[in-house]
Design a protein around this motif. Structure first.
Motif, PDB file in Angstrom:
ATOM      1  N   LEU A  91       0.832  -1.203   0.000  1.00  0.00           N
ATOM      2  CA  LEU A  91       0.000   0.000   0.000  1.00  0.00           C
ATOM      3  C   LEU A  91       0.867   1.254   0.000  1.00  0.00           C
ATOM      4  O   LEU A  91       0.610   2.201  -0.761  1.00  0.00           O
ATOM      5  N   LEU A  92       1.906   1.288   0.814  1.00  0.00           N
ATOM      6  CA  LEU A  92       2.776   2.460   0.860  1.00  0.00           C
ATOM      7  C   LEU A  92       3.455   2.685  -0.492  1.00  0.00           C
ATOM      8  O   LEU A  92       3.590   3.835  -0.951  1.00  0.00           O
ATOM      9  N   ARG A  93       3.845   1.601  -1.138  1.00  0.00           N
ATOM     10  CA  ARG A  93       4.460   1.742  -2.464  1.00  0.00           C
ATOM     11  C   ARG A  93       3.455   2.319  -3.464  1.00  0.00           C
ATOM     12  O   ARG A  93       3.794   3.197  -4.268  1.00  0.00           O
ATOM     13  N   ARG A  94       2.221   1.848  -3.388  1.00  0.00           N
ATOM     14  CA  ARG A  94       1.181   2.385  -4.274  1.00  0.00           C
ATOM     15  C   ARG A  94       0.971   3.876  -4.022  1.00  0.00           C
ATOM     16  O   ARG A  94       0.860   4.666  -4.973  1.00  0.00           O
ATOM     17  N   LEU A  95       0.945   4.266  -2.762  1.00  0.00           N
ATOM     18  CA  LEU A  95       0.742   5.676  -2.422  1.00  0.00           C
ATOM     19  C   LEU A  95       1.894   6.540  -2.928  1.00  0.00           C
ATOM     20  O   LEU A  95       1.690   7.671  -3.371  1.00  0.00           O
ATOM     21  N   ARG A  96       3.106   6.014  -2.864  1.00  0.00           N
ATOM     22  CA  ARG A  96       4.282   6.793  -3.275  1.00  0.00           C
ATOM     23  C   ARG A  96       4.469   6.859  -4.778  1.00  0.00           C
ATOM     24  O   ARG A  96       4.837   7.903  -5.332  1.00  0.00           O
ATOM     25  N   GLU A  97       4.222   5.729  -5.471  1.00  0.00           N
ATOM     26  CA  GLU A  97       4.698   5.602  -6.839  1.00  0.00           C
ATOM     27  C   GLU A  97       3.633   5.737  -7.909  1.00  0.00           C
ATOM     28  O   GLU A  97       3.949   6.147  -9.031  1.00  0.00           O
ATOM     29  N   GLU A  98       2.394   5.360  -7.608  1.00  0.00           N
ATOM     30  CA  GLU A  98       1.373   5.425  -8.648  1.00  0.00           C
ATOM     31  C   GLU A  98       0.901   6.862  -8.849  1.00  0.00           C
ATOM     32  O   GLU A  98       0.889   7.646  -7.903  1.00  0.00           O
ATOM     33  N   PRO A  99       0.507   7.218 -10.079  1.00  0.00           N
ATOM     34  CA  PRO A  99      -0.072   8.551 -10.300  1.00  0.00           C
ATOM     35  C   PRO A  99      -1.269   8.739  -9.376  1.00  0.00           C
ATOM     36  O   PRO A  99      -2.117   7.862  -9.260  1.00  0.00           O
ATOM     37  N   TYR A 100      -1.317   9.867  -8.691  1.00  0.00           N
ATOM     38  CA  TYR A 100      -2.392  10.043  -7.729  1.00  0.00           C
ATOM     39  C   TYR A 100      -3.513  10.898  -8.295  1.00  0.00           C
ATOM     40  O   TYR A 100      -3.661  12.063  -7.999  1.00  0.00           O
ATOM     41  N   ASP A 101      -4.307  10.228  -9.152  1.00  0.00           N
ATOM     42  CA  ASP A 101      -5.483  10.897  -9.709  1.00  0.00           C
ATOM     43  C   ASP A 101      -6.773  10.226  -9.259  1.00  0.00           C
ATOM     44  O   ASP A 101      -7.853  10.601  -9.707  1.00  0.00           O
ATOM     45  N   ASP A 102      -6.681   9.215  -8.398  1.00  0.00           N
ATOM     46  CA  ASP A 102      -7.848   8.542  -7.833  1.00  0.00           C
ATOM     47  C   ASP A 102      -7.688   8.422  -6.323  1.00  0.00           C
ATOM     48  O   ASP A 102      -6.577   8.441  -5.803  1.00  0.00           O
ATOM     49  N   VAL A 103      -8.809   8.262  -5.646  1.00  0.00           N
ATOM     50  CA  VAL A 103      -8.761   7.989  -4.208  1.00  0.00           C
ATOM     51  C   VAL A 103      -8.187   6.594  -3.983  1.00  0.00           C
ATOM     52  O   VAL A 103      -8.540   5.644  -4.673  1.00  0.00           O
ATOM     53  N   VAL A 104      -7.274   6.474  -3.035  1.00  0.00           N
ATOM     54  CA  VAL A 104      -6.742   5.182  -2.617  1.00  0.00           C
ATOM     55  C   VAL A 104      -7.334   4.880  -1.237  1.00  0.00           C
ATOM     56  O   VAL A 104      -7.279   5.724  -0.338  1.00  0.00           O
ATOM     57  N   TYR A 105      -7.885   3.687  -1.076  1.00  0.00           N
ATOM     58  CA  TYR A 105      -8.491   3.309   0.192  1.00  0.00           C
ATOM     59  C   TYR A 105      -7.556   2.396   0.976  1.00  0.00           C
ATOM     60  O   TYR A 105      -7.070   1.399   0.449  1.00  0.00           O
TER      61      TYR A 105
END
Length: 220
Positions: A91-105
């Motif tokens: 989850l932390l990797r997703r928060l750091r690395e993925e483009p943040y144009d959607d809500v992450v739960y």
């Protein structure tokens, strides 16, 4: 000059870089003030204007009691191997690395039930800094090093041991344990975990003394 809460705010503000979300880790032994510090940081930083900081606790990655029973670890709930450390790191990797144009739960944790709750913590696209807190962010075995790899900095909360134990007993009582049970759990399971966490202190980027912590309550 002694470290102040304002110093912490300035350091946290500097973490995000252009085009990339930053993740700040707050660690320390059970009862040391991690949650209190994280919540005060998020509240103060978001007071600058539009909310741009999110809080994602590690507690959502507790294994459910049914799984702990299956594994024979129910009596050690809170120990490093009673969490999904690999899932937390992912989850932390997703928060750091993925483009943040959607809500992450992210999962949350229900204190009254003492159970994780899926999809309880939304991280909005506007969040450029995520503050996450938990005991084992600096642990160097199992999947925990994967967690550390996703953190821009880790701060270690340090609190007088007598006060830390007092606060921890109060927290257990607040959430339903009888006094004797709360003391036994604090001095048994919690203390073994506290000793393990204390050994990671020297790996932190910053040690936060009690004087720099906001007014403490019985959490963290």
């Amino acid at each position: 000059m002694p470290l102040t809460f304002d110093d912490l705010l300035s350091r946290a503000r500097a973490l995000p870089r252009a085009g990339r979300r930053a993740v700040l880790g707050v660690t320390g032994s059970p009862g040391a003030g991690k949650t209190t510090l994280a919540e005060h940081l998020v509240r103060a930083l978001n007071g600058d204007g539009d909310p741009w900081v999110a809080h994602v606790p590690m507690d959502g990655f507790h294994l459910a009691d049914a799984e702990l029973e299956r594994l024979g670890r129910r009596d050690r709930k809170g120990a490093p191997d009673t969490f999904d450390a690999a899932g937390y790191a992912a989850l932390l990797r997703r928060l750091r690395e993925e483009p943040y144009d959607d809500v992450v739960y992210a999962p949350g944790f229900e204190r009254v039930l003492e159970q994780p709750v899926a999809g309880a913590v939304p991280v909005p696209p506007a969040a450029r800094l995520v503050v996450t807190e938990g005991n084992y962010l600096l642990l160097d075995d199992g999947a925990w090093p994967r967690v550390r790899a996703q953190l821009d900095e880790v701060w270690f909360c340090e609190l007088d041991e007598e006060e830390r134990v007092r606060r921890l007993v109060a927290r257990h009582e607040e959430f339903g344990k009888a006094h004797d049970e709360a003391v036994a759990w604090t001095l048994g399971t919690d203390q073994r975990n506290a000793d393990l966490v204390a050994a990671t202190r020297d790996r932190a980027d910053l040690v936060v003394p009690a004087a720099a912590l906001p007014c403490l309550d019985a959490r963290a």
